[in-house]
Design an enzyme around this catalytic site. Structure first.
Site, short mmCIF file in Angstrom:
data_model
loop_
_atom_site.label_atom_id
_atom_site.label_comp_id
_atom_site.label_asym_id
_atom_site.label_seq_id
_atom_site.Cartn_x
_atom_site.Cartn_y
_atom_site.Cartn_z
N ARG A 1 0.81 -1.22 0.00
CA ARG A 1 0.00 0.00 0.00
C ARG A 1 0.84 1.27 0.00
NH1 ARG A 1 -5.24 -1.28 3.90
NH2 ARG A 1 -5.83 -3.25 2.92
N ASP B 1 -15.64 8.99 9.22
CA ASP B 1 -14.56 8.05 8.97
C ASP B 1 -13.27 8.86 8.88
OD1 ASP B 1 -14.67 4.90 7.90
OD2 ASP B 1 -12.82 5.96 7.42
#
Length: 278
Positions: free
Chosen positions: A46, A148
């Site tokens: 990632r 979030d």
């Protein structure tokens, strides 16, 4: 051992234990996420994307640049890269059945306030909204705060467009009542109807920061499959703050792998992964 050596040789960027420890420390300090050693391959995959995007040739150079220049957008991209967003409509359906029961048992005209603290791409807050709309109607008195830490997934949630195959947990009545099916180039997609969407506010919030923008008292808080990424001290801190935001007797819905029996001064277990404010 040979397969592992070949994997290391095929990596685009050099990768050391020091790189992993540094990333592990940074994500813990910025997002409270506690990474164990088994996440090294995931972290490499990632964050290497961030190296390509920012045109850095090593993890040490990228991390040095990240810490020294303090670019807010890149810090957000760094956090976004390391968050996990596995979700679906009506996931762990017993929570929505219990929520419907709570709504039906409340006095008529109650103004429902619910916080979904890990909204991800929106399936969870829309599932909450559908549950309340089924019980109270689309003009019912309810409001959902959907937060979030990951800005990218929040944008998807706010857009409210999903593949039809992802709506299989909805009944045909719910699908017709709360979604608009796409046509032509948008065939196979469905958009949340504005009448439902207006009940939800999407916004960015980092659970480990002190400056929560919330000033409401909530009837219900959904915090599912979040605490598993925090260590015990961080869990306790976040739970204490959620406790203060819940109304007396308010409900906290958590994930199937989460257990908070050691915070009995804050919450009492009242059902399967459902806690009540003490």
């Amino acid at each position: 051992m040979q397969d592992q050596a070949e994997a290391v040789q095929s990596r685009e960027f050099a990768w050391t234990e020091s790189d992993f420890r540094r990333i592990k420390d940074l994500i813990y300090r910025h997002a409270g996420i506690s990474l164990h050693d088994g996440k090294q391959a995931m972290v490499y995959s990632r964050i290497s994307r961030r190296l390509r995007e920012t045109r850095h040739r090593s993890f040490s150079d990228y991390l040095q640049w990240l810490e020294s220049q303090g670019d807010a957008d890149e810090w957000q991209a760094f956090v976004n890269a390391l968050t996990t967003n596995l979700t679906s409509f009506f996931r762990e359906n017993h929570h929505f059945e219990e929520l419907a029961r709570l709504v039906r048992a409340a006095p008529p005209g109650h103004d429902w306030k619910i916080w979904c603290s890990a909204a991800s791409t929106g399936e969870e807050p829309y599932s909450i909204a559908i549950t309340l709309a089924d019980a109270l109607g689309l003009d019912g008195r309810f409001r959902i705060w959907a937060s979030d830490i990951d800005t990218k997934v929040l944008a998807t949630g706010a857009r409210g467009v999903y593949k039809l195959e992802g709506l299989k947990n909805l009944s045909q009545t719910q699908l017709q009542k709360y979604f608009l099916k796409g046509k032509g180039d948008n065939a196979g997609l469905a958009r949340v109807r504005p009448e439902l969407q207006r009940h939800i506010e999407f916004f960015t919030l980092n659970l480990i920061e002190d400056n929560w923008s919330l000033r409401e008292s909530f009837d219900v808080v959904f915090c599912r499959n979040v605490m598993i990424y925090f260590d015990h001290a961080t869990q306790r801190q976040v739970l204490a703050r959620m406790h203060r935001l819940l109304k007396p007797g308010g409900a906290l819905f958590v994930g199937h792998a989460e257990n908070f029996s050691d915070v009995k001064t804050l919450f009492a277990l009242r059902g399967k992964t459902i806690y009540e404010k003490v």
